[in-house]
Scaffold this active site. Structure first.
Site, PDB file in Angstrom:
ATOM      1  N   THR A 260       4.430   1.469  -1.167  1.00 28.33           N
ATOM      2  CA  THR A 260       4.907   1.416  -2.005  1.00 28.33           C
ATOM      3  C   THR A 260       3.872   2.015  -3.261  1.00 28.33           C
ATOM      4  O   THR A 260       4.533   2.971  -4.167  1.00 28.33           O
ATOM      5  CB  THR A 260       4.835   0.240  -2.548  1.00 28.33           C
ATOM      6  OG1 THR A 260       6.060  -0.120  -1.478  1.00 28.33           O
ATOM      7  CG2 THR A 260       6.259  -0.079  -3.724  1.00 28.33           C
TER       8      THR A 260
ATOM      9  N   LYS B 128       9.020  -5.643  10.550  1.00 32.82           N
ATOM     10  CA  LYS B 128       8.697  -4.858   9.281  1.00 32.82           C
ATOM     11  C   LYS B 128      10.069  -4.087   8.694  1.00 32.82           C
ATOM     12  O   LYS B 128      10.545  -4.271   7.591  1.00 32.82           O
ATOM     13  CB  LYS B 128       8.026  -3.438   9.049  1.00 32.82           C
ATOM     14  CG  LYS B 128       6.666  -3.693   9.292  1.00 32.82           C
ATOM     15  CD  LYS B 128       6.260  -2.130   9.128  1.00 32.82           C
ATOM     16  CE  LYS B 128       4.620  -2.167   8.449  1.00 32.82           C
ATOM     17  NZ  LYS B 128       3.699  -1.204   7.954  1.00 32.82           N
TER      18      LYS B 128
ATOM     19  N   ARG C 238       2.729   8.812   7.056  1.00 32.64           N
ATOM     20  CA  ARG C 238       2.322   8.663   8.499  1.00 32.64           C
ATOM     21  C   ARG C 238       4.606   8.504   8.682  1.00 32.64           C
ATOM     22  O   ARG C 238       5.314   7.818   7.365  1.00 32.64           O
ATOM     23  CB  ARG C 238       1.780   7.260   9.141  1.00 32.64           C
ATOM     24  CG  ARG C 238       0.072   7.937   8.639  1.00 32.64           C
ATOM     25  CD  ARG C 238       0.057   6.997   9.502  1.00 32.64           C
ATOM     26  NE  ARG C 238      -0.025   5.533   8.816  1.00 32.64           N
ATOM     27  CZ  ARG C 238      -0.494   4.032   9.245  1.00 32.64           C
ATOM     28  NH1 ARG C 238      -1.160   3.870  10.474  1.00 32.64           N
ATOM     29  NH2 ARG C 238      -0.551   3.082   8.447  1.00 32.64           N
TER      30      ARG C 238
ATOM     31  N   PHE D  63      -3.431  -0.372   7.168  1.00 28.91           N
ATOM     32  CA  PHE D  63      -4.353  -2.129   7.475  1.00 28.91           C
ATOM     33  C   PHE D  63      -5.476  -1.696   5.730  1.00 28.91           C
ATOM     34  O   PHE D  63      -5.672  -1.215   5.247  1.00 28.91           O
ATOM     35  CB  PHE D  63      -5.090  -1.711   8.454  1.00 28.91           C
ATOM     36  CG  PHE D  63      -4.368  -2.833   9.661  1.00 28.91           C
ATOM     37  CD1 PHE D  63      -3.146  -3.076   9.667  1.00 28.91           C
ATOM     38  CD2 PHE D  63      -4.871  -1.946  10.624  1.00 28.91           C
ATOM     39  CE1 PHE D  63      -2.360  -3.194  10.801  1.00 28.91           C
ATOM     40  CE2 PHE D  63      -4.018  -2.080  12.530  1.00 28.91           C
ATOM     41  CZ  PHE D  63      -3.339  -3.022  11.868  1.00 28.91           C
TER      42      PHE D  63
ATOM     43  N   LYS E 207       0.721  -1.177   0.078  1.00 30.03           N
ATOM     44  CA  LYS E 207       0.003   0.337  -0.019  1.00 30.03           C
ATOM     45  C   LYS E 207       0.470   1.848  -0.001  1.00 30.03           C
ATOM     46  O   LYS E 207       0.856   2.052  -0.951  1.00 30.03           O
ATOM     47  CB  LYS E 207      -0.724  -0.463   1.477  1.00 30.03           C
ATOM     48  CG  LYS E 207      -1.926   0.666   0.957  1.00 30.03           C
ATOM     49  CD  LYS E 207      -2.967   1.057   2.237  1.00 30.03           C
ATOM     50  CE  LYS E 207      -2.372   0.722   3.948  1.00 30.03           C
ATOM     51  NZ  LYS E 207      -1.930   0.024   4.092  1.00 30.03           N
TER      52      LYS E 207
ATOM     53  N   PHE F 247       3.612  -8.803  -9.166  1.00 36.01           N
ATOM     54  CA  PHE F 247       4.358  -9.857  -9.161  1.00 36.01           C
ATOM     55  C   PHE F 247       5.046 -10.934 -10.204  1.00 36.01           C
ATOM     56  O   PHE F 247       4.326 -11.250 -11.273  1.00 36.01           O
ATOM     57  CB  PHE F 247       4.446 -11.095  -7.598  1.00 36.01           C
ATOM     58  CG  PHE F 247       4.580  -9.655  -6.066  1.00 36.01           C
ATOM     59  CD1 PHE F 247       5.615 -10.522  -5.983  1.00 36.01           C
ATOM     60  CD2 PHE F 247       3.437  -9.117  -5.907  1.00 36.01           C
ATOM     61  CE1 PHE F 247       5.808  -9.928  -4.781  1.00 36.01           C
ATOM     62  CE2 PHE F 247       2.857  -8.398  -4.847  1.00 36.01           C
ATOM     63  CZ  PHE F 247       4.785  -8.887  -4.280  1.00 36.01           C
TER      64      PHE F 247
ATOM     65  N   TRP G  49       7.144  -1.621  -7.823  1.00 37.81           N
ATOM     66  CA  TRP G  49       8.192  -1.761  -6.660  1.00 37.81           C
ATOM     67  C   TRP G  49       9.732  -1.799  -7.853  1.00 37.81           C
ATOM     68  O   TRP G  49      10.707  -1.611  -7.391  1.00 37.81           O
ATOM     69  CB  TRP G  49       7.489  -2.872  -6.152  1.00 37.81           C
ATOM     70  CG  TRP G  49       9.333  -3.936  -5.336  1.00 37.81           C
ATOM     71  CD1 TRP G  49       8.475  -2.955  -4.055  1.00 37.81           C
ATOM     72  CD2 TRP G  49      10.247  -4.817  -5.635  1.00 37.81           C
ATOM     73  NE1 TRP G  49      10.325  -3.416  -3.556  1.00 37.81           N
ATOM     74  CE2 TRP G  49      11.058  -4.551  -4.122  1.00 37.81           C
ATOM     75  CE3 TRP G  49      10.220  -5.012  -6.370  1.00 37.81           C
ATOM     76  CZ2 TRP G  49      12.053  -4.940  -4.897  1.00 37.81           C
ATOM     77  CZ3 TRP G  49      11.705  -5.607  -6.771  1.00 37.81           C
ATOM     78  CH2 TRP G  49      12.705  -5.939  -5.433  1.00 37.81           C
TER      79      TRP G  49
ATOM     80  N   ALA H 229      -4.009   1.486  13.741  1.00 37.41           N
ATOM     81  CA  ALA H 229      -4.935   1.944  12.639  1.00 37.41           C
ATOM     82  C   ALA H 229      -6.644   1.065  13.276  1.00 37.41           C
ATOM     83  O   ALA H 229      -6.838   0.781  12.880  1.00 37.41           O
ATOM     84  CB  ALA H 229      -3.981   0.591  11.349  1.00 37.41           C
TER      85      ALA H 229
END
Length: 558
Positions: free
Chosen positions: A74, A106, A95, A302, A72, A383, A411, A274
């Site tokens: 990215t 992460k 954020r 989220f 999200k 992907f 990406w 969130a």
């Protein structure tokens, strides 16, 4: 093929001096407060003194999260760079990452691949000190509260009914439940206590919903810190703490300006949870970004049932914002997980699993289109293992709902991989008119608001309210909080309150276990499960892989 890590990509980028980025964002030098060469705070007087018209607001949200990942943030960054590449005047609002996830699972939260905000290391670590200021303000209030009790307790506060916790911006399960004030009379009043992570502090939610210093101070004064022996709420204002807390926060309240890898201006500011909070960057940063660009891309934490719902029902309601378009991010891999596949089974084409999992995406799409009545597009974060058959299947299913699907490769390709998505977003903003509607009205009861979200957004049958939660609701309504929006805390892994129910479950009810007010933030927090406000570190934390060499170059952030 050997891919570069996120931090290697970020460190190989030649950043522009922040004055150049400010110039792109139409920010005059007199409003810039530099934090080194590549970061700055922007004075809030810019908002009053700029005569620029607000741009279009684009919200990026996603399907229900899975371990396969959705991308999200990215996509948000890559879309902004894509808009810039097709000639649009664009800003992005995000954020700030919390140190807890950075050192926990992460390892960083500034985008990924060739769609990142930089300086990536600074943003993921101390940045401009905003979170430290928020933690200090939180803990000042805690210190003044306990000091008040120690110095005679004029307000008649019941130490057993204190609701205010201390905080630290780190995953530290050891601090969830503590006993403090030990060691005799000189060291305070012994009581049970606990710590939240800083992003779970009500101060963070207040910080991100405030419109000005005056509004911030007023909201801080409304915080309920506990209750008296007579069951009356005690506020921060009664402890006379709001002025000093505002002094700690006045500089932090100014939005931070940085840049994407492709030089798009990025306002990165605030970072509330969130679930127990609303999971969006600050109102001030969003409004400043809107003023400084013709298009502003922002995101909410989220999946759309949590982040987008709170963005729309809480943030937009309080700030008077209306999105012009919504992007719903999905991956073939994640939808196949919703269809029952394990993570190690995702590389093989499986239309049957995709067919079982796609109702999750379709419910999110239907919510944005039919509940909130906003134009939307599905962005498939592609992907290498995704097949054309799988992509075509998603496109056909979304078309049945009258929504287009666009492939995104940001990406791997940065803004170039977001150009197709950018064109569709521009088309939505210019050609499709939304009729933005909340999922409930202010004058509904607290129970009606919760039930409305569960039925309209989650797809459930209704709610079960425990006897203790019913009493809490009655008490909050008697105290005058009935008109507040609701902030429902539930698992992020399912539309329901059961994380094992993947896809788009139906015939379920959500159990409301606990209801409390964040009076300063201005919303009711509804707890539907065991919500963690102080995470713990995993068995192998990301911190073990983070290092710095003799030249000060950091490695291991990803």
């Amino acid at each position: 093929m050997q891919y570069k890590t996120d931090i290697e990509i970020a460190q190989s980028c030649k950043m522009k001096p922040i004055q150049e980025i400010a110039s792109v964002a139409h920010v005059d030098e007199k409003y810039i407060e530099q934090y080194g060469r590549y970061k700055a705070k922007i004075d809030m007087s810019l908002m009053k003194e700029s005569n620029r018209k607000d741009g279009k607001l684009i919200l990026v949200t996603a399907i229900t999260p899975t371990p396969a990942g959705e991308g999200k943030t990215t996509t948000t960054i890559g879309l902004a760079d894509g808009l810039k590449r097709i000639g649009k005047d664009v800003t992005v609002a995000l954020r700030e990452p919390s140190l807890g996830p950075v050192f926990g699972v992460k390892g960083g939260a500034a985008g990924g691949g060739y769609a990142q905000v930089v300086p990536m290391e600074d943003i993921n670590l101390h940045f401009t000190g905003d979170f430290h200021a928020i933690g200090a303000a939180n803990n000042l209030l805690a210190a003044m509260l306990d000091n008040h009790i120690k110095q005679g307790n004029e307000l008649n506060i019941d130490p057993r009914r204190i609701t205010w916790k201390r905080c630290v911006d780190m995953n530290d399960r050891q601090l969830r439940y503590v006993v403090d004030g030990m060691g005799g009379v000189a060291n305070g009043v012994p009581r049970e206590d606990g710590f939240d992570i800083t992003v779970a502090s009500e101060i963070m939610a207040i910080f991100c919903l405030s419109n000005s210093i005056t509004d911030l101070k007023k909201r801080l004064s409304n915080i309920i810190v506990g209750y008296t022996y007579d069951d009356e709420p005690v506020t921060c204002g009664q402890l006379k703490a709001e002025g000093a807390m505002t002094a700690l926060l006045k500089d932090a309240l100014k939005p931070n300006l940085v840049q994407t890898l492709e030089g798009t201006p990025a306002f990165v500011h605030g970072g509330p949870f969130a679930n127990i909070a609303h999971g969006c960057n600050s109102v001030i940063a969003t409004k400043m970004a809107l003023k400084m660009g013709d298009y502003t891309v922002t995101e909410a934490g989220f999946g759309a049932d949590l982040g987008a719902e709170k963005f729309l029902d809480i943030k937009c309601r309080m700030a008077g914002l209306t999105p012009d378009a919504v992007v719903i991010v999905a991956t073939v891999r994640a939808l196949k997980m919703h269809g029952g596949l394990a993570k190690n089974e995702l590389a093989t084409e499986d239309i049957t699993a995709l067919e079982r999992g796609i109702p999750n995406l379709l419910r999110h799409v239907s919510n944005i289109k039919n509940v909130y009545k906003l134009p939307c597009v599905v962005a498939v974060n592609r992907f290498p293992t995704d097949t054309d058959n799988e992509i075509d299947f998603i496109i056909a299913k979304c078309k049945e709902l009258g929504v287009n699907t666009v492939l995104s490769t940001v990406w791997a390709d940065g803004g170039k991989g977001g150009e197709a998505l950018a064109h569709e977003v521009v088309r939505l903003c210019e050609e499709e008119q939304g009729d933005f509607t909340f999922s409930y009205e202010d004058d509904c009861t607290i129970e009606q608001k919760i039930e409305s979200v569960v039925k309209k957004v989650y797809g459930g049958n209704g709610i079960i309210v425990t006897p203790s939660a019913k009493k809490q609701i009655q008490r909050l309504e008697s105290l005058g909080f009935g008109n507040c929006p609701v902030c429902i805390a539930k698992t992020q892994y399912s539309f329901s309150d059961d994380p094992s129910k993947l896809g788009a479950p139906d015939n379920f009810e959500v159990t409301v276990r606990n209801v409390k007010v964040s009076a300063g933030a201005g919303f009711i927090v509804v707890l539907t499960g065991d919500i963690m406000t102080m995470p713990g570190l995993p068995k192998t934390p990301a911190a073990e892989r983070i290092d710095v060499d003799e030249n000060g170059v950091i490695s291991g952030l990803f």
